[in-house]
Design a protein around this motif. Sequence first.
Motif, PDB file in Angstrom:
ATOM      1  N   LEU A   1       0.810  -1.212   0.000  1.00  0.00           N
ATOM      2  CA  LEU A   1       0.000   0.000   0.000  1.00  0.00           C
ATOM      3  C   LEU A   1       0.844   1.263   0.000  1.00  0.00           C
ATOM      4  O   LEU A   1       0.440   2.282  -0.527  1.00  0.00           O
ATOM      5  CB  LEU A   1      -0.927  -0.011   1.220  1.00  0.00           C
ATOM      6  CG  LEU A   1      -1.973  -1.115   1.178  1.00  0.00           C
ATOM      7  CD1 LEU A   1      -2.669  -1.257   2.511  1.00  0.00           C
ATOM      8  CD2 LEU A   1      -2.996  -0.828   0.089  1.00  0.00           C
ATOM      9  N   ASP A   2       2.007   1.191   0.616  1.00  0.00           N
ATOM     10  CA  ASP A   2       2.852   2.374   0.719  1.00  0.00           C
ATOM     11  C   ASP A   2       4.061   2.158  -0.195  1.00  0.00           C
ATOM     12  O   ASP A   2       5.053   1.580   0.198  1.00  0.00           O
ATOM     13  CB  ASP A   2       3.284   2.555   2.176  1.00  0.00           C
ATOM     14  CG  ASP A   2       4.154   3.782   2.353  1.00  0.00           C
ATOM     15  OD1 ASP A   2       4.400   4.482   1.365  1.00  0.00           O
ATOM     16  OD2 ASP A   2       4.583   4.027   3.492  1.00  0.00           O
TER      17      ASP A   2
ATOM     18  N   GLU B   1       5.767   4.485  -1.949  1.00  0.00           N
ATOM     19  CA  GLU B   1       6.650   5.618  -2.197  1.00  0.00           C
ATOM     20  C   GLU B   1       8.062   5.292  -1.741  1.00  0.00           C
ATOM     21  O   GLU B   1       8.261   4.776  -0.651  1.00  0.00           O
ATOM     22  CB  GLU B   1       6.127   6.846  -1.463  1.00  0.00           C
ATOM     23  CG  GLU B   1       5.271   7.686  -2.371  1.00  0.00           C
ATOM     24  CD  GLU B   1       4.581   8.776  -1.605  1.00  0.00           C
ATOM     25  OE1 GLU B   1       5.018   9.923  -1.707  1.00  0.00           O
ATOM     26  OE2 GLU B   1       3.612   8.459  -0.901  1.00  0.00           O
ATOM     27  N   VAL B   2       9.026   5.637  -2.604  1.00  0.00           N
ATOM     28  CA  VAL B   2      10.411   5.302  -2.291  1.00  0.00           C
ATOM     29  C   VAL B   2      10.900   6.230  -1.183  1.00  0.00           C
ATOM     30  O   VAL B   2      10.805   7.443  -1.282  1.00  0.00           O
ATOM     31  CB  VAL B   2      11.301   5.429  -3.526  1.00  0.00           C
ATOM     32  CG1 VAL B   2      12.756   5.198  -3.156  1.00  0.00           C
ATOM     33  CG2 VAL B   2      10.853   4.434  -4.573  1.00  0.00           C
ATOM     34  N   LEU B   3      11.372   5.634  -0.121  1.00  0.00           N
ATOM     35  CA  LEU B   3      11.808   6.417   1.029  1.00  0.00           C
ATOM     36  C   LEU B   3      13.318   6.575   1.006  1.00  0.00           C
ATOM     37  O   LEU B   3      13.860   7.614   1.332  1.00  0.00           O
ATOM     38  CB  LEU B   3      11.361   5.699   2.300  1.00  0.00           C
ATOM     39  CG  LEU B   3      11.289   6.525   3.557  1.00  0.00           C
ATOM     40  CD1 LEU B   3      10.266   7.624   3.411  1.00  0.00           C
ATOM     41  CD2 LEU B   3      10.899   5.624   4.732  1.00  0.00           C
ATOM     42  N   VAL B   4      13.999   5.518   0.617  1.00  0.00           N
ATOM     43  CA  VAL B   4      15.461   5.490   0.695  1.00  0.00           C
ATOM     44  C   VAL B   4      16.002   4.816  -0.555  1.00  0.00           C
ATOM     45  O   VAL B   4      15.399   3.865  -1.052  1.00  0.00           O
ATOM     46  CB  VAL B   4      15.928   4.650   1.920  1.00  0.00           C
ATOM     47  CG1 VAL B   4      17.420   4.764   2.072  1.00  0.00           C
ATOM     48  CG2 VAL B   4      15.212   5.067   3.172  1.00  0.00           C
TER      49      VAL B   4
END
Lengths: 270, 346
Positions: free
Chosen positions: A96-97, A99-102
Amino acid sequence: MSSFDSALLDLGRLDSLSYGDTAIHRLDPRAKLVVTLAFIVTVVSFPKYTVAGLIPFFSFPIVMVSMADLPLGFLARKLVLVSPFALVIGIFNPFLDREVLVRLGPLAVTGGWVSFASVMIRFVLTVGAALILVATTSFPGVCSALDRLRVPRLFVVQLMFLYRFIFVLTEEALRMTRAVAVRSFGGKGPGLRLFVQILGVLFLRTMGRAERVYQAMGNRGFDGEIRTLRRLTFAGGDAAFLLVWFCLFAVLRLYNISEIFGAFALRAFG
Amino acid sequence: MHMADALLSPSVGAAFWVVSGTAVAYSARKLKQEADEKKIPLMGILGAFVFAAQMINFTIPGTGSSGHLAGGMILAVLLGPYAGFLTLASVLVVQALFFGDGGILALGCNVFNMGFWACFVAYPLIYKPLAGKDPTPGRATLAALVSVLAAMQLGPLSVVIETLLSGISELPFLTFVLLMLPIHMAIGLVEGFVTAGLIAFVRKTRPEILQSAATARPLGGVSIRKVLIGLAAAALVTGGILSWFASTHPDGLEWSITKIYGKPDLPAPARGIIPALEAAQEKTAILPDYGFRKEEPVGEERGEEGGTWPAVSSGTTVAGIVGSVMTLGLSVLVGLFLRRRARGTS
């Protein structure tokens, strides 16, 4: 069937572990209870994308397991077996999440995977802390700690009854299911109707036992309270135990030790 | 449907501890007024009975899977709401401690989800009116089935709400509800039939047990109002605590609300490993300051400083990974040393 046996065995093993005799076992149950609670609250108070910040908290279970000389394999196996709930709910995060964080070189890590890792670390830490608590504190000890921490006495007394009778009644249930199993020629276990009848018979036996127990206790002057000769004593060692862990938890919560260490290391070698 | 510590935020866990703790204290006081000390051993033993019963699996007809008894409603019917609630709470305490079902912080939530709805809502508001004073077998079955089903929907719904308030899970409300409720509808159906069957069995063999439970001062009109007032007060107090927590921790209520109404933009740091190392070196220069800055309790002020939460950069990530491995290694070394000493002395 085998799960039944192993559940009972695990309970018995945790119970016998709690009667060990190490520095940790000898601590006042109240100190252990409060420290465990503080540990759990600190661990879950981190934001949901925290991974590195949680790692230093492994020091608590590691030190406790080592000082109390607990069998690590047994505890680890229990951790893997129990509570798939966190895993089942947490596994949705990566989907669901997205989005690239790192980015670590070619590897892009999404926020979902980070928070999923965080959930699983939290799970290991919190459930592990609870298991360590009961493996180092006898159940009567936990109950007297609850009593001294002002939990209603009626609740504590019946909690003690509950614990004492778990072993008796589960063995009774074990014998009954075994009797059914050997008569059903490798069938899948009882259906609903038979299950209700087994429960009914177990219930009748339970009631009969409860009445006999109550009469016996009434004859010996039971009036709703259990009195013990041994009083809990909160000694200097207990206070030190409490203080050291509280300070450590506070420091680990305020400073991300992992990142500070890592930054130092990178500067030293980079 | 045991709620787990790992999915909880401290504010939600604490709030439900207060609510369930109040309910436990209230029930204990109520029982004390009954002054029936015979009930205490009976409660403990019936709790152990539920425990033993939970370990017996049975085959659910038509499927290959197995189920077991959860036991909230049967305890309420056999012991009355107060004693039933306390007994179920103690079953959950043992499960949290010895089996890792749920967790210690989640205990408040679990007692609420499984005990409160069954004993204080489904039992007095559904089971009692439906079953009436002297129910026929059909009515008793219907009452047990409907009340268990209701409890089995309210409980999982609470799990969903607690999880969302905590903001650790990404599941949107509707998906989560659709995930939890149908499963528990099926489980509740089985549980309802088992509960009904057991009550029928007890009625046939030992009818006096059910009568004593029913006459043992059930919820009167006044007392339920008191319960509600107490709960409202507890809710107000915890609401105050909750809002305080929510404003200091971005992972609380606010965070989950932004989750529902639209995501705050996460920074997408598209950087390679080399700038990451440079960033790490820069960080070390302001180390103490940086350590403080990251954890300062904030909310609104931090937003103005520019860093959108969560402020994660590759630099701190690399440092975090390296440092995590190091701390873990250090802990293990200390542990090995302590274990050798513990073995040596004991």
